[in-house]
Design a protein around this motif. Structure first.
Motif, PDB file in Angstrom:
ATOM      1  N   VAL A   1       0.667  -1.233  -0.150  1.00  0.00           N
ATOM      2  CA  VAL A   1      -0.018  -0.131  -0.068  1.00  0.00           C
ATOM      3  C   VAL A   1       0.721   1.386  -0.146  1.00  0.00           C
ATOM      4  O   VAL A   1       0.681   2.335  -0.662  1.00  0.00           O
ATOM      5  CB  VAL A   1      -1.105  -0.108   1.075  1.00  0.00           C
ATOM      6  N   ALA A   2       1.897   1.206   0.888  1.00  0.00           N
ATOM      7  CA  ALA A   2       2.854   2.397   0.694  1.00  0.00           C
ATOM      8  C   ALA A   2       3.398   2.689  -0.648  1.00  0.00           C
ATOM      9  O   ALA A   2       3.649   3.918  -1.085  1.00  0.00           O
ATOM     10  CB  ALA A   2       3.952   2.351   1.865  1.00  0.00           C
TER      11      ALA A   2
ATOM     12  N   ALA B   1       2.233   1.705  -3.498  1.00  0.00           N
ATOM     13  CA  ALA B   1       1.150   2.179  -4.391  1.00  0.00           C
ATOM     14  C   ALA B   1       0.856   3.798  -4.036  1.00  0.00           C
ATOM     15  O   ALA B   1       0.572   4.305  -5.147  1.00  0.00           O
ATOM     16  CB  ALA B   1      -0.114   1.311  -4.096  1.00  0.00           C
ATOM     17  N   ASN B   2       0.825   4.081  -3.019  1.00  0.00           N
ATOM     18  CA  ASN B   2       0.414   5.467  -2.569  1.00  0.00           C
ATOM     19  C   ASN B   2       1.940   6.398  -2.608  1.00  0.00           C
ATOM     20  O   ASN B   2       1.716   7.531  -1.992  1.00  0.00           O
ATOM     21  CB  ASN B   2      -0.316   5.624  -1.195  1.00  0.00           C
ATOM     22  N   GLU B   3       2.719   5.682  -2.918  1.00  0.00           N
ATOM     23  CA  GLU B   3       4.037   6.752  -2.961  1.00  0.00           C
ATOM     24  C   GLU B   3       4.408   7.228  -1.728  1.00  0.00           C
ATOM     25  O   GLU B   3       4.663   8.542  -1.744  1.00  0.00           O
ATOM     26  CB  GLU B   3       4.214   7.461  -4.330  1.00  0.00           C
ATOM     27  N   CYS B   4       4.254   6.730  -0.617  1.00  0.00           N
ATOM     28  CA  CYS B   4       4.601   7.173   0.780  1.00  0.00           C
ATOM     29  C   CYS B   4       5.881   6.943   1.467  1.00  0.00           C
ATOM     30  O   CYS B   4       6.194   5.704   1.758  1.00  0.00           O
ATOM     31  CB  CYS B   4       3.559   6.760   1.726  1.00  0.00           C
ATOM     32  N   SER B   5       6.937   7.848   1.127  1.00  0.00           N
ATOM     33  CA  SER B   5       8.267   7.396   1.737  1.00  0.00           C
ATOM     34  C   SER B   5       8.459   7.111   3.363  1.00  0.00           C
ATOM     35  O   SER B   5       9.038   6.224   3.589  1.00  0.00           O
ATOM     36  CB  SER B   5       9.171   8.391   1.305  1.00  0.00           C
ATOM     37  N   TYR B   6       7.498   7.913   3.863  1.00  0.00           N
ATOM     38  CA  TYR B   6       7.634   7.597   5.420  1.00  0.00           C
ATOM     39  C   TYR B   6       7.251   6.139   5.830  1.00  0.00           C
ATOM     40  O   TYR B   6       7.960   5.545   6.303  1.00  0.00           O
ATOM     41  CB  TYR B   6       6.721   8.816   6.132  1.00  0.00           C
ATOM     42  N   CYS B   7       6.081   5.783   5.143  1.00  0.00           N
ATOM     43  CA  CYS B   7       5.491   4.237   5.489  1.00  0.00           C
ATOM     44  C   CYS B   7       6.532   3.245   4.907  1.00  0.00           C
ATOM     45  O   CYS B   7       6.696   2.206   5.585  1.00  0.00           O
ATOM     46  CB  CYS B   7       4.042   4.202   5.146  1.00  0.00           C
ATOM     47  N   LEU B   8       7.140   3.533   3.751  1.00  0.00           N
ATOM     48  CA  LEU B   8       7.857   2.540   3.231  1.00  0.00           C
ATOM     49  C   LEU B   8       9.167   2.459   4.063  1.00  0.00           C
ATOM     50  O   LEU B   8       9.545   1.372   4.336  1.00  0.00           O
ATOM     51  CB  LEU B   8       8.576   2.958   1.886  1.00  0.00           C
ATOM     52  N   SER B   9       9.512   3.653   4.644  1.00  0.00           N
ATOM     53  CA  SER B   9      10.732   3.643   5.330  1.00  0.00           C
ATOM     54  C   SER B   9      10.594   3.069   6.815  1.00  0.00           C
ATOM     55  O   SER B   9      11.125   1.943   7.107  1.00  0.00           O
ATOM     56  CB  SER B   9      11.174   5.172   5.748  1.00  0.00           C
ATOM     57  N   VAL B  10       9.317   3.148   7.564  1.00  0.00           N
ATOM     58  CA  VAL B  10       9.061   2.534   8.703  1.00  0.00           C
ATOM     59  C   VAL B  10       8.674   1.001   8.506  1.00  0.00           C
ATOM     60  O   VAL B  10       9.406   0.274   9.325  1.00  0.00           O
ATOM     61  CB  VAL B  10       7.862   3.316   9.243  1.00  0.00           C
ATOM     62  N   HIS B  11       8.014   0.612   7.215  1.00  0.00           N
ATOM     63  CA  HIS B  11       7.802  -0.916   7.335  1.00  0.00           C
ATOM     64  C   HIS B  11       9.030  -1.774   6.770  1.00  0.00           C
ATOM     65  O   HIS B  11       9.146  -2.747   7.058  1.00  0.00           O
ATOM     66  CB  HIS B  11       6.562  -1.087   6.452  1.00  0.00           C
ATOM     67  N   THR B  12       9.838  -0.985   5.923  1.00  0.00           N
ATOM     68  CA  THR B  12      10.958  -1.467   5.757  1.00  0.00           C
ATOM     69  C   THR B  12      12.012  -1.752   6.671  1.00  0.00           C
ATOM     70  O   THR B  12      12.620  -2.948   6.937  1.00  0.00           O
ATOM     71  CB  THR B  12      11.750  -0.815   4.487  1.00  0.00           C
ATOM     72  N   ALA B  13      12.047  -0.647   7.662  1.00  0.00           N
ATOM     73  CA  ALA B  13      12.840  -1.125   8.842  1.00  0.00           C
ATOM     74  C   ALA B  13      12.462  -2.096   9.832  1.00  0.00           C
ATOM     75  O   ALA B  13      13.072  -2.822  10.469  1.00  0.00           O
ATOM     76  CB  ALA B  13      12.856   0.450   9.645  1.00  0.00           C
ATOM     77  N   LYS B  14      11.069  -2.307   9.811  1.00  0.00           N
ATOM     78  CA  LYS B  14      10.471  -3.182  10.951  1.00  0.00           C
ATOM     79  C   LYS B  14      10.303  -4.528  10.247  1.00  0.00           C
ATOM     80  O   LYS B  14      10.535  -5.480  11.011  1.00  0.00           O
ATOM     81  CB  LYS B  14       8.949  -2.662  11.018  1.00  0.00           C
TER      82      LYS B  14
ATOM     83  N   THR C   1      -3.841   3.378   4.277  1.00  0.00           N
ATOM     84  CA  THR C   1      -3.811   4.549   3.379  1.00  0.00           C
ATOM     85  C   THR C   1      -4.057   5.796   4.231  1.00  0.00           C
ATOM     86  O   THR C   1      -3.683   6.798   3.968  1.00  0.00           O
ATOM     87  CB  THR C   1      -5.192   4.406   2.344  1.00  0.00           C
ATOM     88  N   LEU C   2      -4.831   5.366   5.436  1.00  0.00           N
ATOM     89  CA  LEU C   2      -4.809   6.866   6.461  1.00  0.00           C
ATOM     90  C   LEU C   2      -3.356   7.083   6.750  1.00  0.00           C
ATOM     91  O   LEU C   2      -2.942   8.310   6.538  1.00  0.00           O
ATOM     92  CB  LEU C   2      -5.346   6.227   7.723  1.00  0.00           C
TER      93      LEU C   2
END
Length: 180
Positions: free
Chosen positions: A71-72, A74-87, A157-158
């Protein structure tokens, strides 16, 4: 620079302090997203409650993280990609699995179907086709799991939209959606 103030736990009171305390207890730290989201305690409370409720569902932790990555991306959200990649490593995901999830793909057929449904939900804003739903069913996704997938897409998405709109400063190793 963030468009919303980042509230430190020591500088807020009442419900805001309680919520940031919950985040700190659960994560060991308070990420910038929570510091920004607590500008509206109702929003942070809603996010935490939905996250907790879905965390008790049928989808396991690794699958939930893969959905978050899909989802991150698809929505092009760098913050969430960063968080979930780290996790990801803490839930047993390899770098290869992380990259695959960003592409809505998995070597596991059922997980692959889950990620494809999640990506379709984002791409169609929920208006998935009968064929996409049937593909999910054929892969063994139950009605309960399909409903949870919709919930996880909404939850992520939120956070994606919030972090992008608020331009929350990334406090994890940065992952750029364009780098795939």
């Amino acid at each position: 620079m963030a468009r919303m103030p980042l509230n430190e736990i020591d500088n807020v009171t009442g419900t805001a302090a309680d919520l940031l305390g919950q985040v700190q207890k659960g994560m060991g730290a308070v990420p910038n997203m929570a510091k920004a989201m607590v500008n509206s305690p109702a929003t942070l409370k809603g996010y935490l409650r939905l996250s907790a409720a879905l965390g008790g569902g049928k989808l396991d932790t690794a699958t939930r993280e893969q959905v978050a990555l899909t989802v991150a991306q698809a929505n092009e959200c760098s913050y969430c990609l960063s968080v979930h990649t780290a996790k990801a490593p803490s839930v047993g995901l390899t770098e290869t699995q992380v990259l695959a999830a960003r592409r809505a793909s998995s070597e596991d057929p059922k997980t692959d179907a889950i990620l494809k449904l999640a990506a379709a939900l984002v791409a169609t804003r929920g208006a998935v086709t009968d064929e996409q739903v049937e593909a999910a069913r054929a892969a063994g996704i139950t009605p309960e799991e399909a409903t949870e997938i919709v919930g996880h897409v909404a939850l992520n998405t939120l956070t994606n939209f919030f972090n992008k709109a608020a331009q929350v400063d990334i406090d994890f190793p940065v992952v750029d959606p364009a780098d795939l």
